[in-house]
Design a protein around this motif. Structure first.
Motif, PDB file in Angstrom:
ATOM      1  N   ARG A  29      82.016  47.394  53.528  1.00 44.31           N
ATOM      2  CA  ARG A  29      81.378  48.015  52.361  1.00 44.31           C
ATOM      3  C   ARG A  29      80.759  49.359  52.737  1.00 44.31           C
ATOM      4  NH1 ARG A  29      78.453  45.038  47.421  1.00 44.31           N
ATOM      5  NH2 ARG A  29      77.367  46.819  46.490  1.00 44.31           N
ATOM      6  N   LYS A  30      81.025  50.376  51.914  1.00 42.60           N
ATOM      7  CA  LYS A  30      80.501  51.720  52.152  1.00 42.60           C
ATOM      8  C   LYS A  30      79.297  52.024  51.273  1.00 42.60           C
ATOM      9  CE  LYS A  30      83.622  55.027  52.459  1.00 42.60           C
ATOM     10  NZ  LYS A  30      84.798  55.882  52.136  1.00 42.60           N
ATOM     11  N   GLY A  31      79.167  51.352  50.148  1.00 41.00           N
ATOM     12  CA  GLY A  31      78.094  51.626  49.201  1.00 41.00           C
ATOM     13  C   GLY A  31      78.562  51.350  47.796  1.00 41.00           C
ATOM     14  N   THR A  32      78.013  52.073  46.834  1.00 42.30           N
ATOM     15  CA  THR A  32      78.426  51.920  45.444  1.00 42.30           C
ATOM     16  C   THR A  32      78.656  53.294  44.832  1.00 42.30           C
ATOM     17  OG1 THR A  32      76.162  51.944  44.588  1.00 42.30           O
ATOM     18  CG2 THR A  32      77.086  49.791  45.177  1.00 42.30           C
ATOM     19  N   ARG A  33      79.360  53.300  43.694  1.00 40.23           N
ATOM     20  CA  ARG A  33      79.587  54.543  42.958  1.00 40.23           C
ATOM     21  C   ARG A  33      79.716  54.219  41.481  1.00 40.23           C
ATOM     22  NH1 ARG A  33      83.492  56.789  45.890  1.00 40.23           N
ATOM     23  NH2 ARG A  33      85.356  56.474  44.616  1.00 40.23           N
ATOM     24  N   SER A  34      79.191  55.099  40.647  1.00 36.74           N
ATOM     25  CA  SER A  34      79.328  54.934  39.208  1.00 36.74           C
ATOM     26  C   SER A  34      80.740  55.355  38.802  1.00 36.74           C
ATOM     27  CB  SER A  34      78.294  55.789  38.479  1.00 36.74           C
ATOM     28  OG  SER A  34      78.466  55.693  37.077  1.00 36.74           O
ATOM     29  N   ALA A  35      81.466  54.441  38.187  1.00 35.24           N
ATOM     30  CA  ALA A  35      82.847  54.721  37.764  1.00 35.24           C
ATOM     31  C   ALA A  35      83.119  54.025  36.439  1.00 35.24           C
ATOM     32  CB  ALA A  35      83.843  54.264  38.825  1.00 35.24           C
ATOM     33  N   TYR A  36      84.138  54.471  35.776  1.00 35.43           N
ATOM     34  CA  TYR A  36      84.456  53.991  34.433  1.00 35.43           C
ATOM     35  C   TYR A  36      85.183  52.650  34.492  1.00 35.43           C
ATOM     36  CZ  TYR A  36      86.282  54.073  29.633  1.00 35.43           C
ATOM     37  OH  TYR A  36      86.586  53.777  28.340  1.00 35.43           O
ATOM     38  N   SER A  37      84.690  51.683  33.711  1.00 37.98           N
ATOM     39  CA  SER A  37      85.339  50.374  33.603  1.00 37.98           C
ATOM     40  C   SER A  37      86.106  50.321  32.285  1.00 37.98           C
ATOM     41  CB  SER A  37      84.299  49.252  33.637  1.00 37.98           C
ATOM     42  OG  SER A  37      84.904  48.002  33.350  1.00 37.98           O
ATOM     43  N   VAL A  60      79.987  51.930  35.135  1.00 40.13           N
ATOM     44  CA  VAL A  60      79.200  50.883  35.793  1.00 40.13           C
ATOM     45  C   VAL A  60      79.140  51.192  37.283  1.00 40.13           C
ATOM     46  CG1 VAL A  60      79.886  49.140  34.093  1.00 40.13           C
ATOM     47  CG2 VAL A  60      81.206  49.390  36.203  1.00 40.13           C
ATOM     48  N   GLU A  61      78.152  50.612  37.960  1.00 36.28           N
ATOM     49  CA  GLU A  61      78.064  50.760  39.416  1.00 36.28           C
ATOM     50  C   GLU A  61      79.070  49.810  40.072  1.00 36.28           C
ATOM     51  OE1 GLU A  61      76.326  52.663  41.678  1.00 36.28           O
ATOM     52  OE2 GLU A  61      75.858  53.908  39.930  1.00 36.28           O
ATOM     53  N   MET A  62      79.967  50.380  40.868  1.00 39.04           N
ATOM     54  CA  MET A  62      81.006  49.576  41.525  1.00 39.04           C
ATOM     55  C   MET A  62      80.835  49.634  43.044  1.00 39.04           C
ATOM     56  SD  MET A  62      84.485  50.611  39.488  1.00 39.04           S
ATOM     57  CE  MET A  62      84.518  50.670  37.685  1.00 39.04           C
ATOM     58  N   PRO A  63      81.054  48.515  43.728  1.00 33.23           N
ATOM     59  CA  PRO A  63      81.058  48.565  45.186  1.00 33.23           C
ATOM     60  C   PRO A  63      82.273  49.352  45.683  1.00 33.23           C
ATOM     61  CG  PRO A  63      81.761  46.406  44.410  1.00 33.23           C
ATOM     62  CD  PRO A  63      81.294  47.158  43.206  1.00 33.23           C
ATOM     63  N   VAL A  64      82.076  50.067  46.782  1.00 26.98           N
ATOM     64  CA  VAL A  64      83.147  50.859  47.389  1.00 26.98           C
ATOM     65  C   VAL A  64      83.371  50.337  48.804  1.00 26.98           C
ATOM     66  CG1 VAL A  64      83.923  53.159  48.051  1.00 26.98           C
ATOM     67  CG2 VAL A  64      82.473  52.871  46.028  1.00 26.98           C
TER      68      VAL A  64
END
Length: 697
Positions: free
Chosen positions: A623-631, A638-642
């Motif tokens: 896991r690198k973190g999270t990023r806001s991306a379109y669902s 939404v915040e998605m794990p990356v």
């Protein structure tokens, strides 16, 4: 250490796949150079050399095999940038090239223009000669007519000559005489002769294919000569093989003589690689989609073999040679978004290509593209884009705002989401072309996703088509380049043999097949194949009497020699029923044999795909973190794990929505899907419904 390298030159990126004798696999990408594809080719080799800390000459000395897929002939045809070509044909039929089959493609569109032929009328010269339908000479060839036409060609600066006479598939004598005169009078001109290119019935198919071969021949020959010269200057002493449209490879000298066989060279290797990855999951059937920078290719694999067709069109120009059944549409990362006169949002087929590229590339592009939308939607991290440079999110937003959002009265995010939906719908239609339109249910096949951009859109394509299972190979972004090292040498031969099935002269048919097999054996021997590496496949083009379209079915030489044609007939009835919804076996309707085909295959050693380290179900170590991306399912950000795709281990499971980043691609697992990593490092994605039901492929 020795290397094998597959190189696929696309419209935007040049992809490279390296396999070392130690079993190591590496993938590389560099921007294509449309003005001279060999520059991008050499840039890719330079990138490989730098990754190993050696110079280019040292790398070249360690390469044993390079397999190269090229778009040189495709691009020359699409851009009408081929050689100036002259056509020698039978007097009275020179307009067949322009009349084609006499069928309007859009019957009710009075404004639809006929395609412009590759050879203008004044360079289509009729020669006094004639053979009857059995190949008997009615009028001998007039050599003076040929020389007079060649004088015109020389005066007009013609670079390539196509020779196609009526009924020459039965008797090549007149074409061979004309070819000898061309070689004497115009030794520098490229020569394409129908009796060696396509000795079959249907004059338009022959004249179009032969002319296309002449039109692109000088371009391909010049490119391959330049490429082989550059490689030789580096000390490359290995084997260079060129990908053909039929999914096989051949030496440069052979494909230079038969240039039309490379018109779909680029995407032809993808299905071969896809089959290798799905085999690990117990199936050899799959749909293969490849979304690159410029185009989207869809093809089908059944029983481990890519679906083939014996004729197709490129820019409405007929090519009647065996080729993979690939549907290509203008839908790639560089596809440009625009609004039509009715105010509807469109995507492609226009593309920003490699130059200037999408706006976010910072190379001068100002029009909004699919890649720009993916940046705005949060799917791509501008700082870690795999193209070797950072992206500019502000330029992406600006291009979408000016080009899409303002004209449609939307926010930038809404416009980007609309662009994403439209291009996904376009690609879904491409998949329907190779499945539903030929009587197959796409839900019964896993979807193998390739191309640098494909895995950002794959879940939405699968959702629209109801496909429960997707597979993103570990080499997805360079799948065609990887497939090139998994391909065999292959040559296809075809001869017309028109006869009712019940009246076939079995002895003559057997001699014809044996002759084609010997021709294939000689070609494979030229390429260094031993007899125990050769295989031959025999196929018939059959139809019901008085029908127009044929169906190709496999048979064997031994069955022909034994006079056993029943198996081929049974296969024909079954395939006709699958394709057209009925068969006439019960009525006893006679069959008609039209063409006989022989495929000569030289089996080559294949690299093995290395396994990845096995881990538990938890992917947290990557896991690198999270990023806001379109669902798309939620229609909001939404915040998605990356996750770092290179640190994931076999057995790791990831629930959507999530993003998996690799250096050459990013995988978007949407909310309704979940992913797991297999032993080859590929990402197996299943819809949550099929996982709960225990289904899937």
């Amino acid at each position: 250490m020795k290397f094998k390298i597959g190189i696929d030159v696309g419209g935007t990126f040049t992809d490279l796949f390296l396999w070392s004798e130690a079993g190591e696999v590496r993938t590389f990408k560099t921007l294509s150079t449309p003005e001279d594809p060999s520059v991008g080719f050499m840039n890719g080799l330079t990138q490989i050399a730098e990754s190993f800390g050696i110079d280019l000459e040292t790398l070249a000395s360690r390469i044993t095999t390079i397999v190269h897929g090229t778009t040189v002939t495709t691009n020359a045809t699409l851009t009408r940038n081929g050689a100036k070509t002259g056509l020698l044909t039978t007097k009275g039929v020179r307009d067949a090239l322009e009349m084609r089959r006499g069928i309007r493609e859009r019957q009710y569109d009075n404004r639809y223009q006929n395609v412009e032929p590759l050879v203008p009328r004044y360079l289509r010269c009729g020669v006094d000669e004639r053979l009857d339908a059995q190949g008997q000479v009615v009028r001998p060839l007039d050599a003076d007519d040929v020389k007079e036409a060649l004088d015109l060609f020389k005066a007009e600066g013609v670079e390539a000559v196509a020779v196609c006479f009526m009924n020459s598939y039965f008797n090549a004598e007149h074409e061979e005489q004309a070819a000898r005169i061309v070689r004497e009078e115009m030794p520098e001109a490229y020569l394409s002769v129908s009796s060696t290119t396509l000795p079959t019935v249907r004059f338009y198919n022959r004249v179009s294919t032969t002319t296309l071969g002449a039109y692109v021949g000088p371009i391909l020959s010049s490119y391959l000569e330049s490429l082989t010269s550059k490689l030789a200057s580096l000390g490359f002493g290995g084997v260079l093989l060129i990908m053909q449209s039929n999914g096989g490879v051949a030496l440069p000298g052979i494909v230079s003589q038969h240039a039309a066989t490379t018109l779909l060279s680029g995407p032809a290797a993808g299905p071969c690689a896809a089959a290798a990855y799905t085999r690990a999951h117990g199936t050899e059937d799959c749909i293969v989609v490849d979304m690159g920078g410029t185009s989207f290719d869809a093809s089908l694999v059944r029983d481990g073999h890519a679906a083939m067709r014996n004729e197709g069109d490129i820019e409405r120009l007929r090519v009647a040679l065996p080729m993979l059944a690939i549907t290509t549409i203008g839908a790639g990362g560089g596809s440009i978004g625009w609004t039509d006169d009715g105010g509807l949002l469109r995507m492609g087929p226009q593309s920003a290509g490699a130059a200037p590229g999408p706006a976010c590339y910072k190379k001068g592009g100002q029009r909004p593209t699919c890649t720009d939308a993916n940046v705005v939607l949060g799917y791509l991290d501008p700082a870690s884009f795999g193209g070797g440079f950072a992206l500019d999110a502000d330029l992406a937003r600006s291009a979408i705002e000016v080009g899409i959002a303002r004209p449609l009265g939307l926010t930038v995010q809404e416009a980007a989401a609309g662009m994403y939906r439209v291009i996904n719908t376009n690609m879904s239609h491409g998949v329907r072309e190779i499945t539903i339109k030929v009587g197959l249910d796409p839900r019964e096949f896993p979807l193998v996703v390739a191309g640098g951009a494909g895995s950002l859109h794959a879940c939405m394509i699968a959702q629209e088509l109801g496909i429960p299972t997707l597979l993103v190979p570990s080499t997805a972004s360079v799948l065609c380049a990887a497939g090139m090292l998994l391909s065999d040498l292959q040559h296809d031969y075809v001869r017309s043999f028109v006869s009712r099935f019940t009246e076939i002269d079995v002895a003559r048919l057997g001699r014809m097949i044996d002759e084609m097999q010997r021709e294939g054996e000689r070609e494979l021997q030229r390429e260094g194949m031993a007899k125990d590496q050769m295989e031959f496949e025999v196929m018939f083009d059959l139809r019901y009497v008085k029908q127009y379209h044929e169906v190709t079915v496999p048979t064997s030489l031994q069955a022909v020699l034994d006079g056993d044609l029943g198996e081929a007939a049974t296969r024909f009835h079954a395939e006709h029923d699958r394709l057209y919804g009925y068969d006439l076996a019960a009525e006893g309707t006679d069959l008609e044999l039209i063409n006989v085909r022989v495929r000569a295959i030289g089996r080559t050693p294949k690299p093995t795909l290395p396994p990845v380290e096995v881990g538990g179900e938890s992917p947290e170590g990557a896991r690198k973190g999270t990023r806001s991306a379109y669902s798309p399912e939620d229609q909001e950000f939404v915040e998605m794990p990356v996750y770092d795709g290179h640190r994931l281990q076999a057995g790791n499971r990831i629930g959507g929505p999530a993003l998996i980043e690799r250096t050459d691609t990013t995988i978007f697992v949407s909310r309704d899907f979940e992913a797991s990593i297999d032993e080859l490092g590929s990402c197996l994605i299943r819809s949550r419904e099929s996982s709960l039901a225990g289904g899937g492929n």
